[in-house]
Design a protein around this motif. Sequence first.
Motif, short mmCIF file in Angstrom:
data_model
loop_
_atom_site.label_atom_id
_atom_site.label_comp_id
_atom_site.label_asym_id
_atom_site.label_seq_id
_atom_site.Cartn_x
_atom_site.Cartn_y
_atom_site.Cartn_z
N ARG A 269 0.81 -1.21 0.00
CA ARG A 269 0.00 0.00 0.00
C ARG A 269 0.85 1.27 0.00
O ARG A 269 0.32 2.37 0.03
N GLY A 270 2.17 1.09 -0.02
CA GLY A 270 3.05 2.24 -0.03
C GLY A 270 3.45 2.75 1.33
O GLY A 270 4.15 3.75 1.45
N LYS A 271 3.03 2.04 2.39
CA LYS A 271 3.41 2.47 3.73
C LYS A 271 4.86 2.10 4.01
O LYS A 271 5.29 1.00 3.72
N LEU A 272 5.62 3.02 4.58
CA LEU A 272 7.02 2.77 4.91
C LEU A 272 7.11 1.77 6.05
O LEU A 272 6.59 2.00 7.14
N LEU A 273 7.79 0.65 5.79
CA LEU A 273 7.96 -0.38 6.81
C LEU A 273 9.24 -0.18 7.61
O LEU A 273 9.23 -0.19 8.84
N TYR A 274 10.33 -0.02 6.90
CA TYR A 274 11.63 0.15 7.57
C TYR A 274 12.66 0.67 6.57
O TYR A 274 12.40 0.75 5.37
N LEU A 275 13.82 1.02 7.10
CA LEU A 275 14.97 1.44 6.30
C LEU A 275 16.07 0.40 6.46
O LEU A 275 16.28 -0.10 7.57
N GLU A 276 16.73 0.05 5.38
CA GLU A 276 17.79 -0.95 5.47
C GLU A 276 18.95 -0.55 4.58
O GLU A 276 18.82 0.26 3.65
N GLY A 277 20.11 -1.15 4.87
CA GLY A 277 21.27 -0.84 4.05
C GLY A 277 22.54 -1.48 4.55
O GLY A 277 22.51 -2.43 5.35
N LEU A 278 23.66 -0.95 4.08
CA LEU A 278 24.99 -1.46 4.41
C LEU A 278 25.83 -0.33 4.98
O LEU A 278 25.65 0.84 4.61
N ILE A 279 26.76 -0.67 5.87
CA ILE A 279 27.82 0.28 6.20
C ILE A 279 29.15 -0.45 6.12
O ILE A 279 29.22 -1.68 6.32
N GLU A 280 30.17 0.30 5.81
CA GLU A 280 31.53 -0.25 5.75
C GLU A 280 32.46 0.75 6.43
O GLU A 280 32.35 1.96 6.20
N ASP A 281 33.35 0.24 7.27
CA ASP A 281 34.34 1.10 7.90
C ASP A 281 35.41 1.44 6.87
O ASP A 281 36.16 0.57 6.41
N ILE A 282 35.45 2.70 6.45
CA ILE A 282 36.40 3.12 5.41
C ILE A 282 37.46 4.06 5.98
O ILE A 282 38.11 4.79 5.24
N THR A 283 37.66 3.99 7.29
CA THR A 283 38.62 4.90 7.92
C THR A 283 40.01 4.76 7.30
O THR A 283 40.61 5.74 6.86
N ASN A 284 40.52 3.52 7.25
CA ASN A 284 41.85 3.31 6.68
C ASN A 284 41.87 3.63 5.19
O ASN A 284 42.82 4.22 4.67
N ARG A 285 40.81 3.23 4.50
CA ARG A 285 40.76 3.48 3.06
C ARG A 285 40.69 4.97 2.77
O ARG A 285 41.30 5.45 1.82
N LYS A 286 39.94 5.71 3.59
CA LYS A 286 39.82 7.16 3.37
C LYS A 286 41.18 7.82 3.52
O LYS A 286 41.55 8.69 2.73
N GLU A 287 41.93 7.39 4.53
CA GLU A 287 43.26 7.94 4.71
C GLU A 287 44.16 7.59 3.53
O GLU A 287 44.95 8.41 3.06
N SER A 288 44.04 6.34 3.05
CA SER A 288 44.85 5.91 1.90
C SER A 288 44.46 6.67 0.64
O SER A 288 45.33 7.08 -0.14
#
Length: 484
Positions: A269-288
């Motif tokens: 019906r178009g009602k928002l149920l939830y939000l989902e996704g991915l996260i990745e720790d890019i701390t080292n990569r960002k510095e690189s």
Amino acid sequence: MNDPSKTNQDLIEENTLLKKRIRKLEAAEAEHRRMAENLRTSELIYQTIFETTGTTMLIIEEDMTISLVNDQWGCLTGYTREEVEGKRKWTEFIEKDDLEEMISRHKLRRADPGLAKKSYEFKIVHKDGSLKNILLNIDLIPGTKKSIASLMNITDLKQAEFNLLQAEENYRSIFENAQEGIYRTTPDGKFIMVNKAMARILGYDSPGELMDSVTDVTRQLYVDSKERAKIVECIERQGFARNDGLQFYRRDGRTIWVYLTMRAVHDERGKLLYLEGLIEDITNRKESVDHLRKALGGAVQAIASLVETKDPYTAGHQRRVADLARSIAREMGLSDEQINGIRMAGIIHDIGKISVPSEILSMPRKLTDLEFDLIKTHAQSGYDILKDIEFPWPIARMVLEHHERMNESGYPNALADDNILLESRILAVADVVEAIATHRPYRSALGLDAALEEITGNKGVLYDADVVDACLRLFQEKGYKIKE
């Protein structure tokens, strides 16, 4: 001594010639200094890349002595540089069942380099006696008998593959073994579900502990709480969001940089149920990446090789795209300057893939929507790496736009027609033709006919009509072949 037989005109001409010779010598000396400085810069860049690739790198002499390793070697094997460089043989670290084949390949690589495999798996022996599965990418350094090798620890991946084969529920197995954090939250920011990687990235011992401790992600995780509101607003506007510049708090209070994707899931019906996704720790990569952005300079080919080392399944893709794009540009009558710029952009057009996890780049199946969203960030990531480098061509813009399409259906900015640089339109056609015609991790090569059918069928819709015509002439009239 002056020659009295010479006229004033003779002396003037001699003086003119002498001045010309002096200017030539001065120019030669300046060029020599410039080349020496470029060499020093290239050496520094190469050393920086060698040390900051994120994988274990080493150089192996002809007699199998290890002459150089980077800092990742210690993390992988437990041995320090001082214990290894110039003192230990490469074969001392190879598991005995793999030793004979490794020695054979080492000899073949020097006898007939074309027959030696450049990428394969083996087991390495850690200092504590444990074994690690390694994906090796190796080749001779041009003009020498030395090998340069990149070692990727795939022990966890191999274990994950075994677990997947045993799993009864495919989704649950992927969810539990993913290296990225996977989450699901209510619209107001309470966790519904998280995986182990999510807990690990944020410093918690288990998913349950994370869900019990963090009851409001906006207040407890986001360093800048306004960022989540922006992400939710973006989702309301286009159904999904991604951000590679977020800072999160870990359990211990330390902040980390994360790449985040999020999408909305609605009911029928178009009602928002939830939000989902991915996260990745890019701390080292960002510095690189920040470091690479400053060090890139004249090391374009070295950077291209680095991308191919991380993604061995598409090794050569950038080189082939660069060659085809250059040929199309020449066929269209572009200037030599433009042609050179297109070739240089082609060599590094996928540099942004350095910020995409290797296991996603080489995934031997169709990617999920979330995984594909992660792949699609490489154009923007490549632009961010290159934008501050003063190339004589619009390299960064070409890299950014090589997935844009004439009808606004491309990414990352849905540009259209002349809003897309001509060089970018050429690169886009070359990229599509090469991708369809050659092997990909998730399918076999579809062949040149399929590639040409794609650009012909979408000429003027997705792809620039003049670029398509030039590409077709190359293959159908001038015998162009995609080089191996």
